[in-house]
Design a protein around this motif. Structure first.
Motif, PDB file in Angstrom:
ATOM      1  N   LEU A  22       0.822  -1.210   0.000  1.00 53.35           N
ATOM      2  CA  LEU A  22       0.000   0.000   0.000  1.00 53.35           C
ATOM      3  C   LEU A  22       0.858   1.263   0.000  1.00 53.35           C
ATOM      4  O   LEU A  22       0.487   2.271  -0.613  1.00 53.35           O
ATOM      5  N   ALA A  23       2.000   1.223   0.687  1.00 53.65           N
ATOM      6  CA  ALA A  23       2.887   2.390   0.719  1.00 53.65           C
ATOM      7  C   ALA A  23       3.424   2.701  -0.675  1.00 53.65           C
ATOM      8  O   ALA A  23       3.469   3.871  -1.092  1.00 53.65           O
ATOM      9  N   ILE A  24       3.821   1.670  -1.416  1.00 50.96           N
ATOM     10  CA  ILE A  24       4.313   1.882  -2.778  1.00 50.96           C
ATOM     11  C   ILE A  24       3.186   2.338  -3.700  1.00 50.96           C
ATOM     12  O   ILE A  24       3.356   3.240  -4.523  1.00 50.96           O
ATOM     13  N   LEU A  34       8.187  15.344  -6.145  1.00 50.20           N
ATOM     14  CA  LEU A  34       8.998  16.556  -6.148  1.00 50.20           C
ATOM     15  C   LEU A  34       8.095  17.763  -5.922  1.00 50.20           C
ATOM     16  O   LEU A  34       7.023  17.864  -6.526  1.00 50.20           O
ATOM     17  N   VAL A  35       8.541  18.657  -5.063  1.00 50.55           N
ATOM     18  CA  VAL A  35       7.782  19.882  -4.770  1.00 50.55           C
ATOM     19  C   VAL A  35       8.608  21.068  -5.241  1.00 50.55           C
ATOM     20  O   VAL A  35       9.740  21.280  -4.784  1.00 50.55           O
ATOM     21  N   GLY A  36       8.060  21.824  -6.182  1.00 46.66           N
ATOM     22  CA  GLY A  36       8.773  22.967  -6.728  1.00 46.66           C
ATOM     23  C   GLY A  36       8.685  24.182  -5.836  1.00 46.66           C
ATOM     24  O   GLY A  36       7.912  24.216  -4.860  1.00 46.66           O
ATOM     25  N   GLY A 141      14.011   1.197  -9.486  1.00 46.02           N
ATOM     26  CA  GLY A 141      13.092   2.264  -9.887  1.00 46.02           C
ATOM     27  C   GLY A 141      13.388   3.577  -9.186  1.00 46.02           C
ATOM     28  O   GLY A 141      13.394   4.639  -9.819  1.00 46.02           O
ATOM     29  N   MET A 142      13.666   3.519  -7.877  1.00 47.41           N
ATOM     30  CA  MET A 142      13.962   4.737  -7.121  1.00 47.41           C
ATOM     31  C   MET A 142      15.257   5.383  -7.600  1.00 47.41           C
ATOM     32  O   MET A 142      15.363   6.601  -7.714  1.00 47.41           O
ATOM     33  N   THR A 143      16.259   4.555  -7.880  1.00 45.93           N
ATOM     34  CA  THR A 143      17.543   5.083  -8.364  1.00 45.93           C
ATOM     35  C   THR A 143      17.381   5.757  -9.715  1.00 45.93           C
ATOM     36  O   THR A 143      17.921   6.841  -9.967  1.00 45.93           O
ATOM     37  N   LEU A 144      16.612   5.129 -10.606  1.00 48.95           N
ATOM     38  CA  LEU A 144      16.384   5.710 -11.923  1.00 48.95           C
ATOM     39  C   LEU A 144      15.574   6.999 -11.831  1.00 48.95           C
ATOM     40  O   LEU A 144      15.774   7.920 -12.638  1.00 48.95           O
ATOM     41  N   LEU A 172      11.924  17.195  -1.812  1.00 51.63           N
ATOM     42  CA  LEU A 172      11.238  15.906  -1.925  1.00 51.63           C
ATOM     43  C   LEU A 172       9.896  15.971  -1.213  1.00 51.63           C
ATOM     44  O   LEU A 172       9.794  16.477  -0.089  1.00 51.63           O
ATOM     45  N   GLY A 173       8.858  15.445  -1.854  1.00 54.29           N
ATOM     46  CA  GLY A 173       7.530  15.416  -1.266  1.00 54.29           C
ATOM     47  C   GLY A 173       7.270  14.142  -0.491  1.00 54.29           C
ATOM     48  O   GLY A 173       8.084  13.207  -0.496  1.00 54.29           O
ATOM     49  N   TRP A 174       6.109  14.082   0.171  1.00 54.82           N
ATOM     50  CA  TRP A 174       5.818  12.944   1.040  1.00 54.82           C
ATOM     51  C   TRP A 174       5.678  11.641   0.267  1.00 54.82           C
ATOM     52  O   TRP A 174       5.941  10.558   0.811  1.00 54.82           O
ATOM     53  N   ALA A 175       5.292  11.706  -1.010  1.00 52.21           N
ATOM     54  CA  ALA A 175       5.124  10.482  -1.795  1.00 52.21           C
ATOM     55  C   ALA A 175       6.470   9.770  -1.982  1.00 52.21           C
ATOM     56  O   ALA A 175       6.533   8.535  -1.976  1.00 52.21           O
ATOM     57  N   PHE A 176       7.540  10.539  -2.127  1.00 50.82           N
ATOM     58  CA  PHE A 176       8.874   9.932  -2.247  1.00 50.82           C
ATOM     59  C   PHE A 176       9.225   9.182  -0.974  1.00 50.82           C
ATOM     60  O   PHE A 176       9.722   8.054  -1.016  1.00 50.82           O
ATOM     61  N   TYR A 177       8.954   9.797   0.174  1.00 50.37           N
ATOM     62  CA  TYR A 177       9.256   9.143   1.443  1.00 50.37           C
ATOM     63  C   TYR A 177       8.351   7.938   1.684  1.00 50.37           C
ATOM     64  O   TYR A 177       8.753   6.959   2.315  1.00 50.37           O
ATOM     65  N   SER A 178       7.126   8.004   1.169  1.00 50.39           N
ATOM     66  CA  SER A 178       6.236   6.850   1.257  1.00 50.39           C
ATOM     67  C   SER A 178       6.811   5.683   0.462  1.00 50.39           C
ATOM     68  O   SER A 178       6.745   4.519   0.896  1.00 50.39           O
ATOM     69  N   ALA A 179       7.393   5.990  -0.704  1.00 46.95           N
ATOM     70  CA  ALA A 179       8.029   4.947  -1.509  1.00 46.95           C
ATOM     71  C   ALA A 179       9.229   4.355  -0.783  1.00 46.95           C
ATOM     72  O   ALA A 179       9.445   3.139  -0.790  1.00 46.95           O
ATOM     73  N   VAL A 180      10.024   5.214  -0.147  1.00 42.13           N
ATOM     74  CA  VAL A 180      11.174   4.728   0.631  1.00 42.13           C
ATOM     75  C   VAL A 180      10.703   3.812   1.756  1.00 42.13           C
ATOM     76  O   VAL A 180      11.288   2.743   2.000  1.00 42.13           O
TER      77      VAL A 180
END
Length: 219
Positions: A22-24, A34-36, A141-144, A172-180
């Protein structure tokens, strides 16, 4: 005879596997990787401020005075790299592949209550190997994704100084950390699968089976 076996460790493994998937999934579909930098515009109604964000294949921005979120991969993998960076296409592929593998292991975790082996192989061990593979595909995927930060799309959002593995003016936005978090939980689940297998094959479970019980619940 079919035995339903639930132990504390097997239940923890099941919940951990579900949480990882679910996190992924939530990260993948959310345009908050990404947050601009905040953008200020003068309009007829006064000053308008908004913060654009970008995900793997979608983005959120301000159009005609309203927030608008949508996909930018209109033509799928055939979308021009200036719109959908090639590295992010690979990211989408690897994350989707990992999600497919994890979905199978979650199903295996649920079936593990009733089916402990497939072809004389422990379902827990098989799922653990599959989860390790899913974790590796997630890492790729994360590295790419980070490798694609030098693309034209990211430079438009984060500034021309943005480069692979360097975000420039973005954060970095929360979705990136959710993926981590999902990646970490996936590897933890792979380790817990072995503990789940041991708990369902313990002497306590065997004693319950010898007593003729078909529903076995142990802490």
């Amino acid at each position: 005879m079919c035995y339903v076996i639930v132990t504390g460790r097997s239940l923890l493994w099941t919940l951990m596997s579900l949480g990882a998937a679910l996190a992924i999934l939530s990260a993948l579909v959310t345009p908050r990787w990404l947050v601009g930098p905040q953008i200020t515009k003068m309009t007829e109604n006064g000053t308008e401020r908004y913060t654009p964000t970008v995900g793997v294949f979608n983005r959120c921005t301000r159009l005609y005075g309203k927030s608008h979120c949508g996909n930018f991969n209109a033509d799928g993998l055939a979308t021009p790299s200036s719109v959908f960076p090639n590295c992010w296409k690979a990211t989408l592929f690897f994350l989707a592949l990992g999600m497919a593998v994890m979905t199978v292991t979650v199903i295996a975790a649920l079936l593990g209550c009733c089916v402990q082996s497939i072809g004389k192989k422990s379902i827990f061990d098989l799922a653990g190997v599959a989860q390790s593979i899913a974790g590796i595909t997630y890492l790729l995927g994360m590295t790419l994704y980070a490798g694609g930060w030098g693309s034209e799309r990211v430079q438009r959002l984060c500034g021309e100084e943005a480069a692979p593995f360097y975000l420039g003016d973005c954060t970095l936005g929360w979705a990136f950390y959710s993926a981590v978090l999902g990646v970490l939980l996936t590897f933890v689940s792979a380790v817990l699968s072995g503990q789940a297998e041991k708990s369902t094959a313990s002497d306590k479970v065997q004693d319950e089976m010898n007593e003729g019980k078909t529903l076995i619940c142990l802490a």
